[in-house]
Design an enzyme around this catalytic site. Structure first.
Site, PDB file in Angstrom:
ATOM      1  N   GLY A 299     -55.644  -3.149 -28.533  1.00  0.00           N
ATOM      2  CA  GLY A 299     -55.379  -4.575 -28.704  1.00  0.00           C
ATOM      3  C   GLY A 299     -55.782  -4.956 -30.116  1.00  0.00           C
TER       4      GLY A 299
ATOM      5  N   ASP B 158     -49.135  -7.615 -32.417  1.00  0.00           N
ATOM      6  CA  ASP B 158     -49.951  -6.706 -33.216  1.00  0.00           C
ATOM      7  C   ASP B 158     -49.779  -6.978 -34.699  1.00  0.00           C
ATOM      8  OD1 ASP B 158     -50.968  -4.574 -31.072  1.00  0.00           O
ATOM      9  OD2 ASP B 158     -48.994  -5.313 -30.566  1.00  0.00           O
TER      10      ASP B 158
HETATM   11  O1  MRU Z   1     -51.271  -0.150 -27.943  1.00  0.00           O
HETATM   12  P1  MRU Z   1     -52.199  -1.291 -27.667  1.00  0.00           P
HETATM   13  O2  MRU Z   1     -52.648  -1.395 -26.253  1.00  0.00           O
HETATM   14  O3  MRU Z   1     -53.313  -1.409 -28.662  1.00  0.00           O
HETATM   15  O4  MRU Z   1     -51.221  -2.492 -27.920  1.00  0.00           O
HETATM   16  C1  MRU Z   1     -51.633  -3.722 -28.247  1.00  0.00           C
HETATM   17  C2  MRU Z   1     -51.320  -4.638 -27.163  1.00  0.00           C
HETATM   18  O5  MRU Z   1     -52.030  -4.690 -26.200  1.00  0.00           O
HETATM   19  C3  MRU Z   1     -50.178  -5.499 -27.227  1.00  0.00           C
HETATM   20  O6  MRU Z   1     -49.138  -5.130 -28.027  1.00  0.00           O
HETATM   21  C4  MRU Z   1     -50.631  -6.922 -27.321  1.00  0.00           C
HETATM   22  O7  MRU Z   1     -49.654  -7.693 -26.770  1.00  0.00           O
HETATM   23  C5  MRU Z   1     -50.958  -7.383 -28.716  1.00  0.00           C
HETATM   24  S1  MRU Z   1     -52.632  -7.266 -29.087  1.00  0.00           S
HETATM   25  C6  MRU Z   1     -53.294  -8.789 -28.506  1.00  0.00           C
END
Ligand code: MRU
Length: 359
Positions: free
Chosen positions: A52, A240
């Site tokens: 995240g 992200d």
């Molecule tokens: O691959 P991750 O789990 O790190 O991905 C990030 C996310 O959980 C999502 O894309 C999220 O919607 C954005 S981060 C708040």
């Protein structure tokens, strides 16, 4: 947010170490994992014990504090920043946190840097919490407006995990959910399972259950059907990295939900704290998309009948698989961006009006 009534964060400092919730073990086991070095922090990000975008940024900040405790010289800090940035390419929060930490530390005498690094990492965490709380307030107003004009609970769809597990606390996309629930607005969340790593099924479902929020996990392919039948009132997802023109990069599959939302007149909002907005990139086409291991597609893990976590193969042996981890939703499909400074149009003008000092 709460775990069985107890307020909990995802990351916290100890004396010369940091603890995190190991998200690779959820939802089946709640394990606290200790980071004692820069290498531990980098490993935790790489294997997604923490994940995240906002939480990765916070972990990078503490990773630099751990590095500064060992060697706070210019070369060592630059090298530590490079090591952390190399762990995952898509979330802009890694670069953001390294830039912020180095800007704070490098002007100081070397002897003062370690203490300053621990303080700055703590400040970054507190800012994250405040930003997400503000996103919660702005987003809850949108949910309230829908609740005012329909009977029964508001049905909100979200993708992946942009809840408190993806941040220090509150989350981004789920902050409005927690704020709305606290305000007594009847609400139900459709949780996309989010293949291949299933952050929705394993993390979003877990945190919503622990906080007592009504929710239902759906297969990723179900969202369009639910929207066609009027069972989704709005979508809120995280990001992200959002480019200066409002193009939104988020977990793979977000784009398809935005297309379905547009086709069905369902508002599609993105919750984006300031550190997740990259004003240096003119459009989403420039965002690097992480390619992850094919094994995340070909295999699944879960609990077996004896309560053991096991991994099973879904595909024929040796089956090729591709695993792009993020996609870009064009700004034209985004109803609005919910930031800590308010809700704006997904456009260069909309973002610039909220963050004039960054353009
Ligand atoms: O691959 P991750 O789990 O790190 O991905 C990030 C996310 O959980 C999502 O894309 C999220 O919607 C954005 S981060 C708040």
């Amino acid at each position: 947010m709460n775990i069985d009534g107890n307020p909990t964060r995802t990351i916290w400092p100890l004396e010369n170490a940091v603890e995190i919730i190991d998200q690779t073990r959820l939802p089946h086991e709640f394990v606290v994992h200790r980071l004692a070095s820069l290498e531990d922090a980098a490993e935790a990000i790489r294997v997604m014990r923490v994940r995240g975008a906002p939480l990765i940024g916070a972990t990078v900040a503490y990773g630099l504090a751990l590095a500064a405790s060992r060697d706070a010289g210019d070369d060592a800090l630059h090298a530590a920043g490079d090591t952390l940035i190399a762990t995952r390419p898509t979330a802009v929060n890694l670069q953001w946190a390294v830039r912020r930490m180095l800007a704070r530390l490098l002007p100081l005498p070397v002897a003062q840097r370690a203490a300053a690094a621990w303080c700055e990492a703590a400040v970054i965490c507190e800012e994250d919490v405040a930003q997400n709380q503000a996103i919660g307030r702005h987003g809850a107003n949108l949910i309230q407006a829908i609740a005012n004009r329909k009977p029964g609970p508001v049905n909100l769809l979200t993708h992946c995990n942009a809840g408190w597990l993806a941040a220090v606390d509150w989350g981004t996309a789920l902050a409005p959910v927690y704020a709305a629930v606290a305000a007594g607005i009847p609400l139900h969340v459709w949780v996309d399972e989010t293949r291949p790593r299933n952050q929705g099924a394993s993390l979003t479902a877990w945190e919503l259950a622990k906080h007592g929020v009504a929710h239902t996990v759906i297969a990723d392919n179900a969202g369009g059907h639910l929207m066609q039948h009027g069972r989704v009132d709005l979508c809120i997802v995280g990001t992200d990295r959002t480019a200066a023109n409002g193009d939104v990069c988020n977990k793979i599959g977000t784009y398809l939900k935005a297309l379905a939302a547009q086709d069905n007149g369902v508002p599609f909002y993105v919750a984006a704290p300031g550190p997740s907005i990259d004003f240096a990139l003119a459009s989403g086409r420039e965002i690097p998309i992480e390619e992850r291991s094919a094994e995340e597609v070909t295999h699944l893990s879960g609990l077996d009948g004896e309560g053991r976590i096991v991994k099973v193969r879904l595909t024929p042996e040796g089956c090729p698989a591709a695993n792009p981890a993020f996609d870009v939703t064009p700004a034209r499909l985004v109803t609005g961006i919910i930031t800590e400074r308010g809700v704006c149009a997904a456009s260069r003008e909309g973002l610039a009006a909220l963050y004039p000092e960054r353009v």
